[in-house]
Motif scaffolding. Structure first.
Motif, mmCIF file in Angstrom:
data_model
loop_
_atom_site.group_PDB
_atom_site.id
_atom_site.type_symbol
_atom_site.label_atom_id
_atom_site.label_comp_id
_atom_site.label_asym_id
_atom_site.label_seq_id
_atom_site.Cartn_x
_atom_site.Cartn_y
_atom_site.Cartn_z
ATOM 1 N N ASN A 185 -4.319 20.861 7.432
ATOM 2 C CA ASN A 185 -4.301 22.126 7.539
ATOM 3 C C ASN A 185 -5.052 22.562 9.127
ATOM 4 O O ASN A 185 -4.765 23.913 9.613
ATOM 5 C CB ASN A 185 -5.033 22.973 6.725
ATOM 6 C CG ASN A 185 -4.267 22.958 5.343
ATOM 7 O OD1 ASN A 185 -2.993 22.680 5.408
ATOM 8 N ND2 ASN A 185 -4.934 23.403 4.151
ATOM 9 N N ASN A 186 -5.474 21.836 9.889
ATOM 10 C CA ASN A 186 -6.090 21.834 11.045
ATOM 11 C C ASN A 186 -4.799 22.634 11.998
ATOM 12 O O ASN A 186 -5.233 23.549 12.944
ATOM 13 C CB ASN A 186 -6.781 20.941 11.429
ATOM 14 C CG ASN A 186 -8.440 20.763 11.071
ATOM 15 O OD1 ASN A 186 -8.641 21.733 10.445
ATOM 16 N ND2 ASN A 186 -8.914 19.781 11.427
ATOM 17 N N ARG A 187 -3.510 21.845 12.153
ATOM 18 C CA ARG A 187 -2.700 22.012 13.098
ATOM 19 C C ARG A 187 -1.901 23.060 12.445
ATOM 20 O O ARG A 187 -0.690 23.342 13.283
ATOM 21 C CB ARG A 187 -2.334 20.756 13.833
ATOM 22 C CG ARG A 187 -3.281 19.899 14.113
ATOM 23 C CD ARG A 187 -2.553 18.906 14.926
ATOM 24 N NE ARG A 187 -1.749 19.264 16.124
ATOM 25 C CZ ARG A 187 -0.938 18.589 16.795
ATOM 26 N NH1 ARG A 187 -1.079 17.173 16.295
ATOM 27 N NH2 ARG A 187 -0.471 19.073 17.828
ATOM 28 N N SER A 240 8.703 26.455 11.716
ATOM 29 C CA SER A 240 7.837 25.587 12.533
ATOM 30 C C SER A 240 8.790 25.364 13.923
ATOM 31 O O SER A 240 8.125 25.003 14.707
ATOM 32 C CB SER A 240 7.463 24.296 11.904
ATOM 33 O OG SER A 240 8.637 23.596 11.627
ATOM 34 N N ARG A 241 9.871 25.508 13.763
ATOM 35 C CA ARG A 241 10.929 25.518 15.031
ATOM 36 C C ARG A 241 11.304 26.504 15.988
ATOM 37 O O ARG A 241 11.663 26.547 16.939
ATOM 38 C CB ARG A 241 12.477 24.811 14.393
ATOM 39 C CG ARG A 241 12.563 24.188 13.653
ATOM 40 C CD ARG A 241 12.380 22.469 14.490
ATOM 41 N NE ARG A 241 11.058 21.958 14.857
ATOM 42 C CZ ARG A 241 10.824 21.172 15.560
ATOM 43 N NH1 ARG A 241 11.591 20.622 16.371
ATOM 44 N NH2 ARG A 241 9.483 20.720 15.420
ATOM 45 N N LEU A 242 10.470 27.679 15.672
ATOM 46 C CA LEU A 242 10.602 29.187 16.098
ATOM 47 C C LEU A 242 9.295 29.438 16.772
ATOM 48 O O LEU A 242 8.325 29.264 16.242
ATOM 49 C CB LEU A 242 11.090 29.978 15.195
ATOM 50 C CG LEU A 242 12.096 29.666 14.528
ATOM 51 C CD1 LEU A 242 12.586 31.006 13.286
ATOM 52 C CD2 LEU A 242 13.454 29.442 15.354
#
Length: 186
Positions: A87-89, A157-159
């Motif tokens: 969950n850090n990133r 995550s792609r946006l």
């Protein structure tokens, strides 16, 4: 667990198999045991010392119960460090319909629109695209240019949110008749 007794894992493989087969799986909405046999698994009752009359059976069951308790302890403590590491990133992102976003097409970047010597220095983001609709909890449908042969729904995550003005390549990579990306623009 294996660091405490690296040679002692094999006798406990049956317990691991029983745990896996008797644990609820969200994909099949039941346990594998219940899916296969049509009945719920029997619950494991803790061993009471001294109940068998044979000493070797009693020792074996005591050792099995101690290992079961140790496995239970390790299974409870193990996910916490991995969960925080994972969950850090991670960042919580959400967009609204009619927001402008950039689209990250890193997997398609190897055959970029421009001819450059070093592909890793080419643009990662394409856009600005308008969000047409929210699809599920973490996917959005974008308004892509006419003639683009890429599916318009993308994971969050792609946006990347469009803020201010930033020049980016507005066209998507070309796709050939077989549905594959072209190595060179046509």
């Amino acid at each position: 667990m294996t660091s405490e007794g690296p040679e002692d894992w094999f006798p406990w493989l049956s317990l691991v198999e029983w745990w896996y087969n008797s644990t609820y799986h969200s994909a099949i909405q039941t346990t594998p045991y219940e899916a296969l046999y049509g009945q719920p698994t029997s619950q494991h009752l803790p061993y009471l010392a001294g109940s068998p009359k044979v000493n070797s059976v009693d020792r074996s069951l005591q050792q099995r119960e101690a290992t079961r308790q140790l496995l239970k302890y390790h299974l409870k403590t193990c996910p916490r460090p991995y969960e925080t590491l994972c969950n850090n990133r991670r960042s919580e992102r959400s967009f609204k319909v009619r927001d402008w976003v950039y689209l990250k097409l890193q997997p398609y970047r190897q055959h970029s629109l421009r001819r450059v010597r070093n592909q890793k220095l080419s643009s990662k983001f394409y856009g600005q695209f308008l969000i047409k609709a929210k699809v599920g909890d973490v996917a959005y449908a974008l308004q892509l240019p006419l003639g683009s042969k890429i599916h318009p729904t993308f994971h969050v995550s792609r946006l990347k949110r469009h803020v201010g003005y930033q020049p980016v390549t507005a066209t998507l990579p070309p796709i050939g008749p077989e549905g594959m990306l072209l190595k060179e623009p046509s």
